[in-house]
Each structure stands twice: as C-alpha cells, then as structure tokens.
Design a protein around this motif. Structure first.
Motif, PDB file in Angstrom:
ATOM      1  N   GLU A 239      13.182  -8.687  -6.011  1.00  0.00           N
ATOM      2  CA  GLU A 239      12.248  -9.774  -5.338  1.00  0.00           C
ATOM      3  C   GLU A 239      12.007  -9.233  -3.882  1.00  0.00           C
ATOM      4  O   GLU A 239      10.768  -9.300  -3.485  1.00  0.00           O
ATOM      5  CB  GLU A 239      13.154 -10.963  -5.159  1.00  0.00           C
ATOM      6  CG  GLU A 239      13.233 -11.858  -6.368  1.00  0.00           C
ATOM      7  CD  GLU A 239      13.777 -13.210  -6.145  1.00  0.00           C
ATOM      8  OE1 GLU A 239      13.871 -13.541  -4.935  1.00  0.00           O
ATOM      9  OE2 GLU A 239      14.107 -14.058  -7.128  1.00  0.00           O
ATOM     10  N   GLU A 240      12.933  -8.697  -3.517  1.00  0.00           N
ATOM     11  CA  GLU A 240      12.560  -7.779  -1.979  1.00  0.00           C
ATOM     12  C   GLU A 240      11.624  -6.840  -2.056  1.00  0.00           C
ATOM     13  O   GLU A 240      10.804  -6.553  -1.417  1.00  0.00           O
ATOM     14  CB  GLU A 240      14.102  -7.351  -1.322  1.00  0.00           C
ATOM     15  CG  GLU A 240      14.954  -8.429  -0.859  1.00  0.00           C
ATOM     16  CD  GLU A 240      15.765  -8.916  -2.151  1.00  0.00           C
ATOM     17  OE1 GLU A 240      15.475  -8.505  -3.177  1.00  0.00           O
ATOM     18  OE2 GLU A 240      16.537  -9.906  -1.957  1.00  0.00           O
ATOM     19  N   ALA A 241      11.673  -5.890  -3.279  1.00  0.00           N
ATOM     20  CA  ALA A 241      10.983  -4.845  -3.607  1.00  0.00           C
ATOM     21  C   ALA A 241       9.382  -5.241  -3.749  1.00  0.00           C
ATOM     22  O   ALA A 241       8.443  -4.585  -3.337  1.00  0.00           O
ATOM     23  CB  ALA A 241      11.269  -4.055  -4.916  1.00  0.00           C
ATOM     24  N   ARG A 242       9.095  -6.463  -4.427  1.00  0.00           N
ATOM     25  CA  ARG A 242       7.912  -7.110  -4.714  1.00  0.00           C
ATOM     26  C   ARG A 242       7.350  -7.540  -3.429  1.00  0.00           C
ATOM     27  O   ARG A 242       6.182  -7.163  -2.925  1.00  0.00           O
ATOM     28  CB  ARG A 242       8.046  -8.179  -5.726  1.00  0.00           C
ATOM     29  CG  ARG A 242       8.222  -7.716  -6.986  1.00  0.00           C
ATOM     30  CD  ARG A 242       7.893  -8.910  -8.099  1.00  0.00           C
ATOM     31  NE  ARG A 242       8.451  -8.656  -9.285  1.00  0.00           N
ATOM     32  CZ  ARG A 242       9.648  -9.372  -9.714  1.00  0.00           C
ATOM     33  NH1 ARG A 242      10.165  -9.946  -8.846  1.00  0.00           N
ATOM     34  NH2 ARG A 242      10.076  -8.949 -11.074  1.00  0.00           N
ATOM     35  N   ALA A 243       8.238  -8.070  -2.359  1.00  0.00           N
ATOM     36  CA  ALA A 243       7.801  -8.598  -1.145  1.00  0.00           C
ATOM     37  C   ALA A 243       7.268  -7.612  -0.290  1.00  0.00           C
ATOM     38  O   ALA A 243       6.378  -7.511   0.372  1.00  0.00           O
ATOM     39  CB  ALA A 243       9.033  -9.220  -0.511  1.00  0.00           C
ATOM     40  N   LEU A 244       7.631  -6.051  -0.504  1.00  0.00           N
ATOM     41  CA  LEU A 244       7.272  -4.875   0.281  1.00  0.00           C
ATOM     42  C   LEU A 244       6.230  -4.342  -0.627  1.00  0.00           C
ATOM     43  O   LEU A 244       5.932  -3.090  -0.066  1.00  0.00           O
ATOM     44  CB  LEU A 244       8.391  -4.159   0.257  1.00  0.00           C
ATOM     45  CG  LEU A 244       9.434  -4.673   1.183  1.00  0.00           C
ATOM     46  CD1 LEU A 244      10.743  -3.663   1.115  1.00  0.00           C
ATOM     47  CD2 LEU A 244       9.360  -4.590   2.575  1.00  0.00           C
ATOM     48  N   GLY A 245       5.478  -4.820  -1.597  1.00  0.00           N
ATOM     49  CA  GLY A 245       4.454  -4.333  -2.028  1.00  0.00           C
ATOM     50  C   GLY A 245       4.665  -3.201  -3.479  1.00  0.00           C
ATOM     51  O   GLY A 245       3.735  -2.485  -3.758  1.00  0.00           O
ATOM     52  N   VAL A 246       5.932  -3.259  -3.952  1.00  0.00           N
ATOM     53  CA  VAL A 246       6.165  -2.232  -4.943  1.00  0.00           C
ATOM     54  C   VAL A 246       6.126  -2.982  -6.163  1.00  0.00           C
ATOM     55  O   VAL A 246       6.405  -4.084  -6.543  1.00  0.00           O
ATOM     56  CB  VAL A 246       7.640  -1.798  -4.931  1.00  0.00           C
ATOM     57  CG1 VAL A 246       8.098  -0.859  -5.837  1.00  0.00           C
ATOM     58  CG2 VAL A 246       7.931  -1.101  -3.458  1.00  0.00           C
ATOM     59  N   ASP A 247       5.262  -2.106  -7.115  1.00  0.00           N
ATOM     60  CA  ASP A 247       5.117  -2.788  -8.643  1.00  0.00           C
ATOM     61  C   ASP A 247       6.505  -2.397  -9.192  1.00  0.00           C
ATOM     62  O   ASP A 247       6.666  -1.445  -9.795  1.00  0.00           O
ATOM     63  CB  ASP A 247       3.894  -1.987  -9.087  1.00  0.00           C
ATOM     64  CG  ASP A 247       3.531  -2.545 -10.508  1.00  0.00           C
ATOM     65  OD1 ASP A 247       4.432  -3.174 -11.090  1.00  0.00           O
ATOM     66  OD2 ASP A 247       2.415  -2.266 -11.049  1.00  0.00           O
ATOM     67  N   THR A 248       7.165  -3.225  -9.312  1.00  0.00           N
ATOM     68  CA  THR A 248       8.682  -3.131  -9.928  1.00  0.00           C
ATOM     69  C   THR A 248       8.740  -2.756 -11.363  1.00  0.00           C
ATOM     70  O   THR A 248       9.570  -2.180 -11.540  1.00  0.00           O
ATOM     71  CB  THR A 248       9.597  -4.379  -9.565  1.00  0.00           C
ATOM     72  OG1 THR A 248       8.931  -5.524 -10.083  1.00  0.00           O
ATOM     73  CG2 THR A 248       9.762  -4.448  -8.080  1.00  0.00           C
TER      74      THR A 248
END
Length: 348
Positions: A239-248
């Motif tokens: 969730e944190e990675a998605r919030a930073l714009g990473v396509d997880t």
C-alpha cells in the motif's frame, strides 16, 4: 575493501589446491595466456573484416602445458562458476526477502530448486548427457515458478502470502516427483549420480557452461540492481509503495522473473546449494544496513566470496570432494542460529 575481496580470492583459488602452483607463475600464466587469447582472436577476426591475412606473433610461454591446463581448463571455469552462482543466489535471496518482507525467505521459495532437481534427475535417468541435464534442470525450474505464479493468480492478485503458499505446494509436488524418480533409478549407477548432483558441486563446470549461464545471471542481476531502490519501497508494504507511485504488480513480476532466471541458471550448473541466498543477505545487512541500494551489490560480493571459499575447502579438505550443499549447510546453519541468538535476523 569489500570490492577487492573477490579479486584476491580468485587469484588465491587459481594457485591453491592439491596441485599447488607458484603465485608469481600463476600471475604470469594469466597475463600471457590472456594476451595470447586476445591476439589469437584478433588474428582470426581481422581477415574476415579486411580480407587480408593477419598472423600476429604470440607471446612466449615459459611454463609447462599442464600448468596452463590446470588454470584455464579446470580452475578458472570453477572459480568463475563459484562467483556467478554465489553472487547470483545472494542477490536473488536478498531480492526475495525484500519482496516478501520476510528475512527467512531463500531463492527457492517459489519451487525453482525442487523443479530444477526433478528436471536434472529426469535427464540423468533418461540420458545422462550433461547438456541435457543442465537444460532440463533450467526448464523445469522455470516451469515450477510459472506453475506457482499461475496458481496464485486464481485470486486475481499477486499477493505475497498466496505466492509463498503456492510455492510450498509446487515445491512439495516436484519433491514428490523427485522421490519417485529416485525410487525408480538404478541403485548402483543412476541413483548415486542423482544424489551427488542434488548435493551440489562445481567439479564438472567447463568454459562452455560459464559462457552459457553468465549472460542470463548477469542480465537478470543487473535488472535487480537497477530497481533496487524500488525493492526498498516494496519491503515497506504494497500500500505504501502504491501511494508512492510504484506499480507493485509489475515490480513483483520483474523481481520474480529476474530472481528465478538467476536461480535456475545457477542450479543447472552447480546443483542445489542451499543457505547461500538465505544467510549472505543477513551478513550484508550487518555491514551496510537494510537499504537495498547498498545491500544488493554487497550481497553479490559477499555471496561470490563465500561460495568461492567454500569451493576451495570442498576440493582440498579431503581426498574426495565434499559436496557444496553439505558444506554450505554446515557453515550456514550454525551461523544463522548465531544470528538468531543475537537478534540480528530482520530489517534493522
């Protein structure tokens, strides 16, 4: 200093062994032999480009042919194999630990080692051809991970928990297939060959093997090195990675593919060598901390150095060579237990 460690160990491994060589002579053989190889390549290439004959003089060799054979045909391929396998497994292990946010994860978490072991055993049982063994091990290692990923997609996501559970299922299935092949194998000929391969060894590695596996290991390793900062974000949480714009989902796929290619390529020439991809990343964290921007290259250097030392011990400690998987377990398990007692297994 850490970058010099593999270089020093490579040079030491080339002259150290049952057939001892003089260090100065070893250095001369390396320099002159490499120069002659380059001159020979130029002599063979220039006529194709210019249409004119080219016969460059070779440098004089002042050593016996057996010494050159020991270095270039036996020890150098083995040393390069240890560097590739050790460094590759360590990078794959560190990447998987970051992806799954679990310090107990190793490169075979998705079933690649079990699949490769089954593929190698099948090839040994059917043909025994070394090339077929390596190719079958690589292909079935990839097939195992594809099966793991396909099972996890039933839930429409690449949840790390589902991936791990799918890997356990696929690994258990291929382990059962492997046990069946061992049961069917000739106990006096084929079965010992299967068991020895599964315990891991670099004794049969040749220059052709290095040429075959070096490109996939190095390319996949460079991919993981290039996205190492994104692994930092994934290790914090999806969730944190998605919030930073990473396509997880895409990053998860890239990491799985790259780490699988590295592990399958390594296993196909060395057999199954455990503990390297599990323990070495933790040692790297002790040196540089949990930041994957520094942990990935540090793990590669430490893993390459570690397996090179283990291989030196394997081929010199006793009259018969000790399988690498045995030594890495004897060294890695107590050391990992020590890390547990010191509470140094984790992300900090």
């Amino acid at each position: 200093m850490l970058y010099l460690l593999p270089v020093l160990l490579v040079f030491f491994s080339l002259f150290f062994g049952r057939y001892m060589l003089d260090p100065v002579s070893t250095l001369g053989i390396l320099i002159v032999g490499s120069a002659n190889a380059v001159l020979e390549a130029i002599s063979g290439t220039l006529p194709l480009l210019t249409g004119q004959p080219c016969d460059l003089p070779m440098l004089e060799q002042t050593w016996e042919s057996v010494e050159s054979t020991v270095i270039f045909q036996i020890r150098l391929p083995r040393v390069l194999g240890a560097l590739l396998v050790g460094g590759g497994l360590s990078v794959a292990g560190a990447s998987f630990q970051g992806l799954f946010k679990n310090p107990l994860v190793s490169p075979d978490i998705l079933g690649v080692s079990s699949g490769a072991g089954f593929g190698a055993a099948l090839a040994i049982l059917l043909s025994g051809n070394p090339l077929m063994i390596q190719l079958s091990a690589f292909c079935f290692g990839i097939i195992a991970v594809v099966a793991t990923y396909s099972i996890s997609r039933v839930y429409k996501t690449t949840s790390t928990l589902v991936l791990v559970l799918s890997g356990i299922v696929v690994g258990a299935l291929f382990s059962a297939f492997l046990s069946l092949l061992k049961y069917l194998a000739d106990p006096y000929d084929t079965l010992p060959a299967i068991v020895f391969w599964l315990m891991g060894s670099l004794s049969a590695v040749s220059n052709d093997d290095i040429i075959a596996v070096a490109p996939p290991i190095l390319i996949a390793g460079f991919c993981l090195y290039a996205i190492r900062w994104r692994i930092n974000l994934l290790s914090v949480g999806e969730e944190e990675a998605r919030a930073l714009g990473v396509d997880t989902e895409r990053m998860t796929g890239v990491i799985i593919v790259a780490a699988t290619v590295i592990t399958a390529s390594a296993v196909c020439i060395s057999g199954i060598i455990g503990w390297v991809g599990l323990v070495v990343p933790h040692v790297g964290r002790m040196f540089v901390g949990p930041d994957f921007r520094r942990l990935i290259p540090t793990s590669a250097l430490l893993g390459a150095s570690f397996l090179l030392v283990v291989d030196d011990i394997s081929r010199t400690l006793t009259a018969t060579e000790i399988p690498l998987g045995v030594l890495t377990a004897l060294i890695g398990a107590p050391f990992f237990a020590y890390l547990l007692t010191k509470k140094k297994v984790g992300w900090t």
